[in-house]
Scaffold this motif. Structure first.
Motif, PDB file in Angstrom:
ATOM      1  N   UNK A 244       1.290  -0.843   0.011  1.00 36.89           N
ATOM      2  CA  UNK A 244       0.203  -0.050   0.118  1.00 36.89           C
ATOM      3  C   UNK A 244       0.739   1.040  -0.259  1.00 36.89           C
ATOM      4  N   UNK A 245       2.089   1.398   0.937  1.00 34.89           N
ATOM      5  CA  UNK A 245       2.933   2.565   0.546  1.00 34.89           C
ATOM      6  C   UNK A 245       3.373   2.564  -0.997  1.00 34.89           C
ATOM      7  N   UNK A 246       3.837   1.542  -1.789  1.00 39.43           N
ATOM      8  CA  UNK A 246       3.974   1.560  -2.606  1.00 39.43           C
ATOM      9  C   UNK A 246       3.462   2.219  -3.595  1.00 39.43           C
ATOM     10  N   UNK A 247       2.501   2.035  -3.755  1.00 36.91           N
ATOM     11  CA  UNK A 247       0.733   2.613  -4.309  1.00 36.91           C
ATOM     12  C   UNK A 247       1.058   3.526  -3.774  1.00 36.91           C
ATOM     13  N   UNK A 248       1.008   4.543  -3.027  1.00 35.55           N
ATOM     14  CA  UNK A 248       0.844   5.649  -2.537  1.00 35.55           C
ATOM     15  C   UNK A 248       1.774   6.496  -2.935  1.00 35.55           C
ATOM     16  N   UNK A 249       3.325   6.290  -2.719  1.00 38.29           N
ATOM     17  CA  UNK A 249       3.989   7.190  -3.269  1.00 38.29           C
ATOM     18  C   UNK A 249       4.025   6.936  -4.129  1.00 38.29           C
ATOM     19  N   UNK A 250       3.827   5.867  -5.293  1.00 38.70           N
ATOM     20  CA  UNK A 250       3.935   6.606  -6.804  1.00 38.70           C
ATOM     21  C   UNK A 250       3.257   6.657  -7.142  1.00 38.70           C
ATOM     22  N   UNK A 251       1.803   6.921  -6.679  1.00 37.55           N
ATOM     23  CA  UNK A 251       0.979   8.111  -7.329  1.00 37.55           C
ATOM     24  C   UNK A 251       1.115   8.801  -7.134  1.00 37.55           C
ATOM     25  N   UNK A 252       2.256   9.633  -5.800  1.00 41.56           N
ATOM     26  CA  UNK A 252       2.299  11.045  -5.202  1.00 41.56           C
ATOM     27  C   UNK A 252       3.447  11.467  -6.234  1.00 41.56           C
ATOM     28  N   UNK A 275      14.162   5.869 -11.297  1.00 43.02           N
ATOM     29  CA  UNK A 275      12.918   6.517  -9.833  1.00 43.02           C
ATOM     30  C   UNK A 275      11.924   4.792 -10.104  1.00 43.02           C
ATOM     31  N   UNK A 276      12.534   4.357  -9.240  1.00 48.64           N
ATOM     32  CA  UNK A 276      12.042   3.444  -8.137  1.00 48.64           C
ATOM     33  C   UNK A 276      11.077   3.111  -6.698  1.00 48.64           C
ATOM     34  N   UNK A 277       9.892   2.839  -6.845  1.00 46.50           N
ATOM     35  CA  UNK A 277       9.284   3.006  -5.361  1.00 46.50           C
ATOM     36  C   UNK A 277       9.211   1.377  -5.444  1.00 46.50           C
ATOM     37  N   UNK A 278       9.435   0.459  -4.093  1.00 45.99           N
ATOM     38  CA  UNK A 278       9.443  -0.744  -3.881  1.00 45.99           C
ATOM     39  C   UNK A 278       9.839  -0.977  -2.807  1.00 45.99           C
TER      40      UNK A 278
END
Length: 368
Positions: A244-252, A275-278
Motif C-alpha cells: 500500500x505504501x508503494x502505491x501511495x508514493x508511486x501515485x504521489x 526512480x523506483x518505488x519498491x
C-alpha cells in the motif's frame, strides 16, 4: 572474490559476507565463467527485480537459466495450475510434494543460489539433490523471509558432501558514512558490525545519512519532491515496507509528473525508470545512487518490526541516504544509534507542488 569465482575444486561453496561485499557479483561472474566452459549452470534467487538485474548483465547463453525459484520450479517440473482446482502454492509445498513433481528433471552441473537465506528448507533440499555441486551466497543480516540461516544452510550442504566456506571481507558498495549508520539496525549481528571491515571503507565520500523531520504528510511529500528533483538523472529508490505504501508514493510521484516505476509482488516492473518505488524485501541484491526511506515515524511499530528490513534498505545506497519522518524529534527507535552517525534537518510546513498540464501550443511534435 576472485577465489570464489574461479574455484574449481570438488567441494560445495557457501559464500557469506555483509551487504555490499559482492556476493551477487560473485554469483553472476562464477556462472558466466562456468557457462563459458560448457557447464550447465542454473542461477536461482528469490526476487523478480534481482532476476531482471542479473539478466540485464548476463550473456545470451546464461540469461535463460537465471530464474526466481518459483519460475525455475514451474519450468522444470510437472507442476500445473488448473483453473478451478485448488493446489498448494510452491512455497507451501513439502519436499516430498516438490520431488514428486520433478521426476523427469535431469541434474545440472551446478546451482548458484543468490540470497540463499530467503529460500525455504524444502527448496534447498530439492536443489541439492538435483545438481553435481552447489554454490550458495547468504547473509543472516538480510534474512526477511522464512528461509534458513547460513548455519542451517551449511548443515544441509554437508548432507550432500564436503563444504568449502568462503567469507567475503569488505564492503565495496557503501560509503563509510552510510554503512556506519546502517549497522546500528543490527547491533547484535557480528558480521554486520565487523570493525575491521568497517574501518577499511573509505571515509569522507558522502555526507552522513540525513533525517528530515517534517511537520505532516504534505510536508513529507514536498520534501520528497525536492530530493527527487535535486537527484537529477541519478538512479533513486524510494523504499517502503508494504504494498500500500508503494502505491501511495508511486501515485504521489506520478502526480509530480516525474517518471517513476513501482514494483511489488502484485505489480512487476518490466522497464525501470531512474526512480523506483519498491519494498525492503524486493530491493535485496540491488543498489542505487540515492535511497529515500519515507514514513520512518512508523519504525518498530505494528508490523514494522525487524532491523533486517531497514538494514537492507539503508545498504542499497551508494552515495546518499535520506530518511523522512513526521514529528519534532527522530523516532525513539533511533535513540540507541550513535548520534554522530547521522544528521538531522528540521523543515517548516511545506506544500507539495501542484503540477498543471501545460496548455497546448503550436508544436505538435515531428515524426523524426
Amino acid at each position: 572474490m576472485l577465489y570464489a569465482i574461479d574455484y574449481d575444486g570438488p567441494k560445495n561453496l557457501i559464500i557469506t559476507g555483509c551487504a555490499g561485499s559482492g556476493k551477487t557479483t560473485v554469483s553472476l561472474m562464477r556462472a558466466e565463467r562456468l557457462t563459458t566452459l560448457g557447464h550447465n549452470i542454473h542461477v536461482i534467487t528469490f526476487h523478480d527485480l534481482l532476476v531482471n538485474n542479473l539478466k540485464n548483465s548476463a550473456s545470451v547463453e546464461l540469461k535463460p537459466n537465471i530464474l526466481k525459484y518459483h519460475g525455475w520450479f514451474y519450468r522444470e517440473s510437472d507442476y500445473v495450475e488448473v483453473k478451478g482446482v485448488e493446489r498448494k502454492k510452491i512455497h507451501e509445498m513439502t519436499y516430498a510434494e516438490m520431488a514428486n513433481e520433478l521426476v523427469d528433471f535431469k541434474p545440472v552441473d551446478e546451482f548458484i543460489i543468490d540470497e540463499g537465506q530467503n529460500l525455504p528448507e524444502s527448496f534447498h533440499k530439492i536443489l541439492l539433490e538435483n545438481c553435481k555441486k552447489v554454490a550458495i551466497g547468504a547473509d543472516n543480516a538480510q534474512k526477511v523471509h522464512n528461509g534458513l540461516t547460513t548455519e542451517q544452510i551449511k548443515l544441509k550442504i554437508r548432507e550432500k558432501g564436503e563444504i568449502h566456506p568462503i567469507q567475503l571481507q569488505y564492503n565495496y558498495r557503501n560509503t563509510f558514512e552510510i554503512y556506519n549508520f546502517a549497522r546500528y539496525f543490527l547491533p547484535l549481528n557480528e558480521r554486520a558490525n565487523n570493525e575491521r571491515a568497517i574501518d577499511k571503507i573509505p571515509k569522507g565520500r558522502s555526507e552522513k545519512p540525513t533525517f528530515f523531520l517534517v511537520p505532516d504528510k504534505d510536508s513529507e511529500l514536498a520534501q520528497l519532491y525536492t530530493l527527487l528533483r535535486d537527484a537529477g538523472d541519478r538512479n533513486v529508490a524510494v523504499i517502503v515496507y508494504h504494498v500500500q505504501e508503494v502505491e501511495y508514493y508511486y501515485k504521489a510521484i506520478a502526480d509530480f509528473q516525474m517518471g517513476c516505476s513501482r514494483h511489488h509482488h502484485n505489480d512487476h516492473v518490466l522497464e525501470m525508470e531512474n526512480v523506483l518505488i519498491t519494498t525492503y524485501k524486493s530491493a535485496q541484491g540491488l543498489e542505487f545512487q540515492t535511497v529515500i526511506m519515507p514514513n520512518m515515524e512508523t519504525v518498530a511499530r505494528e508490523y514494522y518490526q525487524t532491523g533486517e528490513h531497514y538494514y537492507i534498505g539503508s545498504t542499497r545506497a551508494k552515495e546518499n541516504l535520506f530518511l523522512l519522518a513526521t514529528g519534532d524529534t527522530i523516532p525513539k527507535y533511533f535513540e540507541s544509534f550513535d548520534k554522530e552517525s547521522y544528521q538531522i534537518k528540521k523543515t517548516d510546513k511545506m506544500n507539495a507542488p501542484k503540477i498543471e498540464m501545460p496548455k497546448p501550443g503550436d508544436d505538435d511534435d515531428l515524426p523524426f
